[in-house]
Motif scaffolding. Structure first.
Motif, PDB file in Angstrom:
ATOM      1  N   UNK A   1       0.831  -1.210   0.000  1.00 46.03           N
ATOM      2  CA  UNK A   1       0.000   0.000   0.000  1.00 46.03           C
ATOM      3  C   UNK A   1       0.867   1.263   0.000  1.00 46.03           C
ATOM      4  N   UNK A   2       0.346   2.314  -0.587  1.00 51.05           N
ATOM      5  CA  UNK A   2       0.983   3.636  -0.525  1.00 51.05           C
ATOM      6  C   UNK A   2       0.274   4.423   0.566  1.00 51.05           C
ATOM      7  N   UNK A   3       1.041   4.955   1.514  1.00 48.98           N
ATOM      8  CA  UNK A   3       0.441   5.669   2.638  1.00 48.98           C
ATOM      9  C   UNK A   3       1.032   7.067   2.753  1.00 48.98           C
ATOM     10  N   UNK A   4       0.360   7.889   3.491  1.00 44.21           N
ATOM     11  CA  UNK A   4       0.818   9.255   3.724  1.00 44.21           C
ATOM     12  C   UNK A   4       2.226   9.244   4.322  1.00 44.21           C
TER      13      UNK A   4
ATOM     14  N   UNK B   1      -3.697  13.165   0.583  1.00 50.62           N
ATOM     15  CA  UNK B   1      -4.488  13.201  -0.647  1.00 50.62           C
ATOM     16  C   UNK B   1      -3.761  12.504  -1.790  1.00 50.62           C
ATOM     17  N   UNK B   2      -2.451  12.732  -1.931  1.00 46.90           N
ATOM     18  CA  UNK B   2      -1.682  12.103  -3.001  1.00 46.90           C
ATOM     19  C   UNK B   2      -1.633  10.589  -2.824  1.00 46.90           C
ATOM     20  N   UNK B   3      -1.470  10.141  -1.589  1.00 47.42           N
ATOM     21  CA  UNK B   3      -1.378   8.706  -1.324  1.00 47.42           C
ATOM     22  C   UNK B   3      -2.680   7.990  -1.655  1.00 47.42           C
ATOM     23  N   UNK B   4      -3.799   8.703  -1.538  1.00 47.93           N
ATOM     24  CA  UNK B   4      -5.106   8.072  -1.736  1.00 47.93           C
ATOM     25  C   UNK B   4      -5.623   8.178  -3.170  1.00 47.93           C
ATOM     26  N   UNK B   5      -4.928   8.944  -4.020  1.00 51.21           N
ATOM     27  CA  UNK B   5      -5.420   9.118  -5.391  1.00 51.21           C
ATOM     28  C   UNK B   5      -5.252   7.876  -6.252  1.00 51.21           C
ATOM     29  N   UNK B   6      -4.301   6.993  -5.909  1.00 47.13           N
ATOM     30  CA  UNK B   6      -4.013   5.836  -6.740  1.00 47.13           C
ATOM     31  C   UNK B   6      -3.027   6.138  -7.857  1.00 47.13           C
ATOM     32  N   UNK B   7      -2.549   7.359  -7.899  1.00 50.10           N
ATOM     33  CA  UNK B   7      -1.584   7.733  -8.938  1.00 50.10           C
ATOM     34  C   UNK B   7      -0.234   7.071  -8.712  1.00 50.10           C
ATOM     35  N   UNK B   8       0.114   6.849  -7.448  1.00 43.58           N
ATOM     36  CA  UNK B   8       1.392   6.249  -7.096  1.00 43.58           C
ATOM     37  C   UNK B   8       1.177   4.808  -6.641  1.00 43.58           C
ATOM     38  N   UNK B   9       2.153   3.945  -6.945  1.00 42.39           N
ATOM     39  CA  UNK B   9       2.108   2.578  -6.436  1.00 42.39           C
ATOM     40  C   UNK B   9       3.428   2.267  -5.737  1.00 42.39           C
ATOM     41  N   UNK B  10       3.557   1.044  -5.239  1.00 42.73           N
ATOM     42  CA  UNK B  10       4.732   0.699  -4.441  1.00 42.73           C
ATOM     43  C   UNK B  10       6.024   0.769  -5.253  1.00 42.73           C
TER      44      UNK B  10
END
Length: 245
Positions: free
Chosen positions: A30-33, A89-98
């Motif tokens: 998961x990507x987190x804040x 907000x960035x972590x929750x957008x789904x734009x970034x992955x692990x």
């Protein structure tokens, strides 16, 4: 000096490995804040910003020579990757992955994750195994022990992945072409990979081998890839003449 630096870099790798394991244990994929990403990397991939500038030219058409920094290393030689923490907000957008995430190797010119992993850096480096160090106080008067640090991706995708299944009869049987065989083949002008290894038809009692070929980046190891593929079940082959028992 090279030997001294080897020990310092080994310490950095030790801390990075411990922290990477902790990060995957806490958050998995998961990507987190507070996770770190390389500044501008995602924008370059999507084409939303131009590539970084190359050499700058002055009004006379001469290349601008950058001065040395305070440690006596030219800025051109020390092109440094910058990272920043992600907002909630960035972590929750789904734009970034692990595969976008990085972790720092300790140094005086890196930032640390702005979450529980950043706190874990303090904890593990302050422990006995970490040498009682403070990640935010890494500058030393002894230059060889004063490293700026760097960033490594948590996960990466291998390039040029090829898979081949081969039957074999006995342990130790040659399954891949050696470098010598490859050179001899190319000297003969034969572009087809064959060498001294011929794929045979499987017979009863044969064992099955999987030959993997992949391209990995710096500080990435095929042993780790095999461990992930086999879920920890990969066992190194030790020939009878090996001194390792």
């Amino acid at each position: 000096r090279g030997l001294r630096l080897m020990y310092v870099h080994a310490y950095q790798s030790l801390i990075w490995n411990l922290v990477a394991g902790r990060r995957l244990q806490l958050y998995g994929g998961r990507v987190v804040e507070g996770d770190l990403v390389v500044v501008g990397e995602k924008e370059k991939e999507t084409g939303t910003i131009p590539e970084a500038e190359g050499e700058k030219i002055d009004q006379d058409g001469e290349v601008v020579v950058k001065p040395l920094n305070e440690d006596g290393v030219s800025l051109a030689e020390e092109r440094f990757v910058r990272a920043r923490p992600l907002s909630k907000e960035e972590a929750e957008t789904g734009r970034y992955d692990v595969f976008d995430l990085v972790l720092p190797q300790p140094g005086w010119d890196v930032v640390y994750p702005a979450n529980a992993i950043g706190e874990y850096y303090k904890e593990v480096m302050a422990s006995e195994i970490g040498g009682g160090l403070d990640p935010h106080d890494m500058r030393r008067t002894f230059k060889d022990a004063s490293l700026s640090g760097s960033y490594r991706k948590i996960m990466a995708r291998p390039g040029g992945l090829e898979v081949e299944v081969k039957p074999y009869g006995v342990d130790g049987e040659q399954l891949v072409e050696t470098d010598v065989e490859m050179v001899m083949r190319l000297e003969k002008g034969d572009e087809e990979e064959a060498g001294g290894v011929q794929t045979k038809e499987p017979t009863e009692g044969d064992k099955i081998a999987v030959v993997l070929k992949m391209q990995l980046g710096s500080s990435q190891y095929a042993t780790m890839a095999l461990r992930e593929l086999t879920k920890g079940g990969a066992v190194a082959y030790k020939p009878e003449y090996s001194t390792v028992r």
